[in-house]
Design an enzyme around this catalytic site. Structure first.
Site: not given
Lengths: 576, 247
Positions: A116, A230, A232, A242, A245, A285, A353, A388
């Site tokens: 990730f 954030q 994304h 979305l 990721e 991100r 996001h 994050r």
């Protein structure tokens, strides 16, 4: 009408359900209620796709997870909280496994983990690409075996009752009937999630209107680090849906209009055919969304009716990998873009996001208001700092949902009996206010949707991926004007039965408070860190701002030093 | 050449039990855009034409299960059903069938919420819980995986002719979720008392409408048929075998 519970949990998503079960386990004699504006299984946890990070694989260590999280958050994370988080995350995910969560497996039957963004090791557990859905339904269905938890499904909380710095319950409207009820409680845990709907283009569900943040803020709890929003990097244009990721973790590439993997131009490493941890498409991100903005400025994005996009290329992964690891992505692309990612490029653009900020809590979810707790996205502990990392939010809501539940149960156990007469009086006041509010808006002249849309555009224009003093000041003035216009918002629906227009009004009321708090914090932070990028102050300034913003109502900002335990501030290095 | 239509008529059910004597259809003209789901049309009505229309929605990506409605006679998720597919229209939007209506397009699903816990939709494990994870191979997971995909959207109940006639019937989604745990290699639970009762699988006449309506490929009809076999074999064993040999 009034009811009583020892502890009321507001919100029935991942954090709320985990907290309620933790209370029931800590003390089965306590009366626990979950009050939620939707049925628990409709909560937005359901939309999380990619996975949940926790150290289980051989060769991985909790220190590495901690370091990735701290550096990913640009050193605005509280490191004591991060250490507790990485330590407890594996236990929480195992607990879910024991409850039946269908985590994806290796051929030998052990838990599988995937890469990730921003993570140095493969440590993200996943249930294909519907991790949040399976996590939420496992928690919800397991909670049904615990008949002691009382649920108020489709009840909208309008106010926290508080008196002399202590919380005493909530006032809520039963949506089906319009009945307003005062629910007295010794403690309240707010688990209502984020506020993406403050912005025009978001992955967030319609219900993500920052209710819990505003409720706590109005009850006297400060909000923390609200300027850190954030984006994304990969949302579908128009819908904002979305695209996880995990597509990049499985090897997907981001391409500009020339088919070039543009991230190599932004200090994120060199392109290789196979994905490399903490590099290129597996960068964090904030950095990827910022790179998109630069690419757009250079004229290297693709124009569409719904804004500029770049392409996410999964074609080289093949149908088999996509169908086993990313089936939901294929389904979403087919439904909402009418394309097949096995053969075609996916158009994507950055999309709001997640809120790094939220209600200020300590490591046990306690806010400065006695008896008031918060956990999940609504809270800011903070393990996320200025940015994050993907797959940290699901374990976060479990770890801190459990901690908040346990802490609230303990608080209630040691509580001295106090008078609740003030709370009853406040409950009656709130009932009167709601009735009056509705009558006032009978004669309104402004459409709720118009004010909401203008608020959203104001936030995107003024407090988007890049901001500056000017854009923020303008946004602040505009939000003030919108707050005045809100008084003239019209409610045409006078029914007490499932009045969604009234709910939309109350949500807008909350969102306007939250929007202002975001802008107020962003104005004061004259540096750039993580997701907060000021073009007029492009450098990180640890001297002045290695500190959390704390905003008190109305819009008064002060600072709280960050807790550093083992990782002194350093440079964020990706791809080299 | 005729000009390309840029709007479509939506006929939407309006009804407030207790206030209105019966449901009526109200027509609205909404923009016809290729990206717009039926839900986008409803949101256009709510935001710009008529704030009094009530309906549920949340994720608008087909996973939260809130926005089930009857669209041109069929149960659908309104966020995953597109206006262009109904052009030139009109497109008729009504509440899900087989449920009491609370208001407009909002139905009362409390019957399902009461039935769901009856099938014990949680993992029942006898013996010790391992320190690490239960081992479960991908093949073992495939046994129950599709039944775990239910989003509780209620389209199957709306499509089910048995549920329409026999409100006591547990219904497709609840039975499929019971089977989801029955078929999980980690589960030792016994759900026969509920699933094999008169309100359980035997009430189903295998019409299969539920599996057709399901937007997530859960196949409740298959789950029900499979459990009928399990229940029949178990009943036979009860009859033929001494107590200790029945598992």
């Amino acid at each position: 009408m009034t009811a009583f519970h020892n502890i009321v949990v507001v919100g029935g998503g991942g954090a709320g359900l985990r907290a309620a079960v933790a209370i029931a386990e800590a003390n089965p004699l306590l009366s626990v209620a979950i009050v939620s504006k939707v049925y628990p299984m409709r909560s937005h946890t359901v939309s999380a796709e990619g996975g949940a990070a926790a150290v289980i694989a051989e060769g991985d260590t909790i220190d590495e997870h901690a370091y990735d999280t701290v550096s990913g958050g640009d050193w605005l994370t509280d490191q004591d909280a991060v250490e507790a988080f990485v330590e407890e995350a594996p236990k929480e995910l195992l607990r879910l496994e024991h409850q039946g969560c269908p985590w994806s497996r290796r051929p030998d039957g052990h838990i599988a983990v995937r890469a990730f963004g921003g993570m140095k090791k493969k440590r993200t557990w996943f249930a294909a690409d519907k991790t949040g859905f399976h996590l939420l339904h496992t928690l919800f269905q397991t909670s049904l075996s615990c008949s002691d938890i009382v649920r108020y499904d489709e009840w909208f909380v309008t106010k926290l009752l508080s008196d002399e710095g202590r919380v005493h319950g909530v006032v809520a409207i039963e949506m089906a009937t319009g009945r307003i009820e005062t629910i007295i409680a010794n403690a309240v845990i707010v688990c209502t999630g984020g506020c993406g709907r403050v912005f025009p283009f978001t992955t967030n569900a319609n219900i993500k209107t920052g209710d819990g943040m505003a409720l706590a803020y109005r009850a006297g709890a400060p909000l923390k680090d609200m300027e850190f929003v954030q984006y994304h990097p990969t949302g579908l244009p128009f819908t904002g849906i979305l695209i996880t990721e995990a597509t990049r973790a499985e090897g997907g590439w981001l391409l500009n209009k020339d088919g070039y993997r543009y991230l190599q131009d932004y200090d994120l490493g060199k392109p290789t055919p196979e994905p490399v941890m903490r590099s290129m498409e597996l960068g964090p991100r904030d950095r990827l969304s910022q790179a998109f903005m630069h690419e757009h400025a250079k004229g290297r994005t693709i124009d569409t009716p719904y804004g500029p996009v770049v392409h996410l290329d999964l074609r080289h992964l093949g149908a088999q990998v996509i169908d086993t690891k990313l089936p939901f992505v294929r389904e979403l692309c087919s439904k909402y873009e009418r394309i097949d990612p096995v053969k075609e490029l996916i158009p994507v653009r950055p999309v709001v996001h997640y809120m790094m900020g939220g209600v200020h809590t300590d490591i046990n979810g306690a806010t400065p208001v006695e008896g008031l707790y918060a956990a999940g996205e609504v809270a800011c502990v903070s393990i996320n700092g200025a940015n994050r990392l993907g797959s940290n939010s699901l374990p976060e809501l479990l770890v801190f949902g459990a901690r908040a539940g346990q802490a609230a149960a303990e608080y209630v156990r040691t509580l001295q009996k106090g008078s609740t007469s003030a709370a009853y009086a406040q409950g009656r006041d709130e009932e009167r206010r709601l009735t009056k509010e509705l009558r006032k808006h009978d004669a309104g002249t402004e459409r709720i949707a118009d004010i909401r849309t203008e608020m959203q555009t104001t936030m995107e224009d003024g407090a988007g991926i890049y901001r500056d003093g000017d854009s923020l000041d303008k946004a602040f003035v505009k939000l003030h004007e919108l707050r005045e216009r809100f008084d003239r918002a019209a409610v045409d629906d006078h029914s007490t039965t499932f009045n969604t227009e009234l709910v939309a009004l109350l949500e807008l009321d909350f969102m306007l408070d939250i929007a202002q708090s975001i802008v107020a914090c962003a104005i004061k932070r004259t540096e750039s860190r993580g997701a907060h990028q000021r073009t007029d102050f492009p450098k990180r300034d640890d001297e002045k701002f290695l500190a959390h913003s704390l905003v008190h109502r109305p819009n008064k900002v002060e600072y709280l030093p960050v807790t550093i335990t083992r990782w002194p501030p350093g440079e964020r290095v990706y791809g080299r | 050449m005729a000009r390309k239509r840029t709007t479509i008529t939506m006929e939407v059910t309006r009804f407030r039990p207790g206030e209105d004597s019966e449901p009526t259809l109200q027509s609205y003209e909404v923009p016809l855009r290729k990206e717009w789901a039926v839900l986008d049309g409803l949101n256009h009505i709510k935001d710009h034409l008529d704030g009094t229309l009530s309906y549920r929605w949340s994720c608008r990506m087909g996973i939260c299960g809130s926005c089930g409605m009857t669209v041109n006679g069929k149960p659908q998720l309104s966020c995953a059903t597109f206006l262009v597919d109904y052009a030139p229209g009109p497109v008729r939007v009504e509440p899900l069938r087989n449920f009491p209506v609370i208001r407009d397009l909002v139905v009362d699903i409390s019957d399902f919420m009461t039935k769901l816990p009856k099938v014990k939709p949680w993992l029942i494990h006898e013996g010790e819980t391992p320190e690490g994870e239960f081992l479960q191979t991908p093949q073992e997971m495939d046994e129950y995986k599709k039944y775990s995909m239910c989003i509780n959207c209620m389209l199957c109940y709306s499509a089910c002719p048995v549920y329409a006639l026999e409100p006591e019937f547990l219904g497709p989604a609840a039975i499929a979720l019971g089977q989801r745990y029955n078929l999980d290699s980690r589960d030792d639970g016994d759900r026969r008392d509920v699933l094999a009762s008169a309100e359980g699988v035997w009430a189903c006449t295998f019409v299969g409408e539920c599996s057709t309506a399901c937007p997530k490929g859960v196949d409740p009809a298959g789950a029900i048929q499979r459990y009928k076999l399990t229940a029949a074999v178990a009943a036979l064993k009860d009859f033929l075998l001494p107590r200790g040999a029945r598992r």
